[in-house]
Design an enzyme around this catalytic site. Sequence first.
Site, PDB file in Angstrom:
ATOM      1  N   PHE A  73       0.866  -1.192   0.000  1.00 49.64           N
ATOM      2  CA  PHE A  73       0.000   0.000   0.000  1.00 49.64           C
ATOM      3  C   PHE A  73       0.906   1.247   0.000  1.00 49.64           C
ATOM      4  O   PHE A  73       0.779   2.124   0.837  1.00 49.64           O
ATOM      5  CB  PHE A  73      -0.942   0.017   1.214  1.00 49.64           C
TER       6      PHE A  73
ATOM      7  N   ASP B   3       0.489  -0.658   5.229  1.00 45.22           N
ATOM      8  CA  ASP B   3      -0.233   0.590   5.549  1.00 45.22           C
ATOM      9  C   ASP B   3      -1.504   0.699   4.709  1.00 45.22           C
ATOM     10  O   ASP B   3      -1.605   1.538   3.816  1.00 45.22           O
ATOM     11  CB  ASP B   3       0.697   1.793   5.298  1.00 45.22           C
TER      12      ASP B   3
ATOM     13  N   CYS C 178      -5.485   2.714  10.154  1.00 45.69           N
ATOM     14  CA  CYS C 178      -6.053   4.061  10.338  1.00 45.69           C
ATOM     15  C   CYS C 178      -7.556   3.976  10.572  1.00 45.69           C
ATOM     16  O   CYS C 178      -8.277   4.955  10.418  1.00 45.69           O
ATOM     17  CB  CYS C 178      -5.699   4.969   9.161  1.00 45.69           C
TER      18      CYS C 178
HETATM   19  N1  SAH Z   1       1.728   4.277   2.774  1.00 41.65           N
HETATM   20  C1  SAH Z   1       1.259   5.423   2.033  1.00 41.65           C
HETATM   21  C2  SAH Z   1      -0.227   5.681   2.208  1.00 41.65           C
HETATM   22  C3  SAH Z   1      -1.103   4.505   1.864  1.00 41.65           C
HETATM   23  S1  SAH Z   1      -2.768   4.947   1.554  1.00 41.65           S
HETATM   24  C4  SAH Z   1       2.083   6.634   2.420  1.00 41.65           C
HETATM   25  O1  SAH Z   1       2.863   6.587   3.379  1.00 41.65           O
HETATM   26  O2  SAH Z   1       1.963   7.664   1.746  1.00 41.65           O
HETATM   27  C5  SAH Z   1      -3.459   3.440   1.058  1.00 41.65           C
HETATM   28  C6  SAH Z   1      -3.106   3.005  -0.351  1.00 41.65           C
HETATM   29  O3  SAH Z   1      -3.633   1.694  -0.534  1.00 41.65           O
HETATM   30  C7  SAH Z   1      -3.662   3.819  -1.510  1.00 41.65           C
HETATM   31  O4  SAH Z   1      -2.603   4.246  -2.321  1.00 41.65           O
HETATM   32  C8  SAH Z   1      -4.560   2.858  -2.296  1.00 41.65           C
HETATM   33  O5  SAH Z   1      -4.410   3.036  -3.696  1.00 41.65           O
HETATM   34  C9  SAH Z   1      -3.995   1.531  -1.897  1.00 41.65           C
HETATM   35  N2  SAH Z   1      -4.863   0.356  -1.923  1.00 41.65           N
HETATM   36  C10 SAH Z   1      -6.124   0.217  -1.435  1.00 41.65           C
HETATM   37  N3  SAH Z   1      -6.526  -1.068  -1.504  1.00 41.65           N
HETATM   38  C11 SAH Z   1      -5.496  -1.772  -2.033  1.00 41.65           C
HETATM   39  C12 SAH Z   1      -5.276  -3.151  -2.324  1.00 41.65           C
HETATM   40  N4  SAH Z   1      -6.198  -4.074  -2.046  1.00 41.65           N
HETATM   41  N5  SAH Z   1      -4.089  -3.517  -2.840  1.00 41.65           N
HETATM   42  C13 SAH Z   1      -3.127  -2.589  -3.098  1.00 41.65           C
HETATM   43  N6  SAH Z   1      -3.278  -1.284  -2.823  1.00 41.65           N
HETATM   44  C14 SAH Z   1      -4.442  -0.877  -2.306  1.00 41.65           C
END
Ligand code: SAH
Length: 387
Positions: free
Chosen positions: A222, A291, A331
């Site tokens: 993520f 995350d 979160c």
């Molecule tokens: N770690 C990042 C914030 C993550 S926000 C930082 O520090 O900036 C959560 C992210 O998860 C988003 O970019 C979204 O596109 C992604 N996401 C949501 N569901 C997902 C999934 N099942 N597999 C991969 N990515 C996913």
Amino acid sequence: MIAPTVAITSRGLERLASGHVWIYRSDVLSASGIEPGVVRLVDKKNQFWGQALYSDKSQIALRLLTREERPFDAAFLAERIRAAAAFRQQVVGGAQAFRLVASEGDLLPSLIIDRYGDCLVIQTLSQGMDRLKSTVVEILQKEYTPRAILERNDAAVRALEGLPEQSGLLAGEDPGEVVVEENGVKICFDLQHGQKTGGFLDQRENRAAAANYAHGRALDCFTYTGGFALALAPHCDAVLGVDSSGDALRQAARSQSLNGFTNLEWKEANCFDFLKCADQEKQRFDTVVIDPPAFARQKSSRESALRGYKELNLRALKILNPGGYLITCSCSFHVSEADLLEVIANAALDAHRTVAVVERRTQSRDHPILLTVPETHYLKCLILRVL
Ligand code: SAH
């Protein structure tokens, strides 16, 4: 101008007495014909209790601004913004991107102001705060002379207030791509199209903390625009960032090239699937970051959220080498730190791993937690070591 008056029930008063700042619609005694905006709160005997933002749509009908009688005007608002900014000077160090105003956490309910270098991005997430938007913009222009002020009012929560989703430039010039340094690494932000206001500023301190332990081969699940991955890169042999958003990964790659990092790779995939495959293929990592987005936006989805956290953390623990670190986050307000610790303890048992808690962390300090408003504490970040 004297603000209109809204009477609340004794249960509403009890909530204020408990230190909370929200009053629900069911505790409003009379508000007929009152326009959304700043109102005076009174009890049924007309005794004054404070001033609040009133909304005629949301279940959260009133958000307390102050217990003082002094009019909540532009000067009062500017004072609150200045107080929030003064606190940031104490806690953000040299950070160029941070949350200048964090809603309830700065006694400015439903107002978010994020700073990205010389640009500001605002969100006004309730009817009452939305009506103060132009005043907020005037204050910000006067106090900070930013290159641009944007609104990112394309947040879904605005629908609960009957407010339209909208975004765009409110003052100044089109900011284009904004590059700021975070923990010594250059990061580019797209303030107009990125998620939230462009980035996840609440993880800034956790990204720095994770870098203290990162080593070897790292995986950032993520990753969004590469936040953790870029922070880990200087400390690791190789880092792989995984996300389902191709746009976010393209931006991550932009930041990578700005820093000249050659040990980073990006993969567009569902992290649940990716982790499952990595485990089956017996891939091994020394550092793993998890995350995910909030799985429990409502209390009713808490159980399914816990299953999601269990699965992710189980797989992450399985692919970690001994001596490796797991940096895992939630979160979801409806999942507590205790819940997360229990889920991970069960995951560790299932994965036959002994795990030590190295740090128990939360959101960066520019997202203040109010002791008597539990909703202001939403982010959990655990740094764990596999023995
Ligand atoms: N770690 C990042 C914030 C993550 S926000 C930082 O520090 O900036 C959560 C992210 O998860 C988003 O970019 C979204 O596109 C992604 N996401 C949501 N569901 C997902 C999934 N099942 N597999 C991969 N990515 C996913």
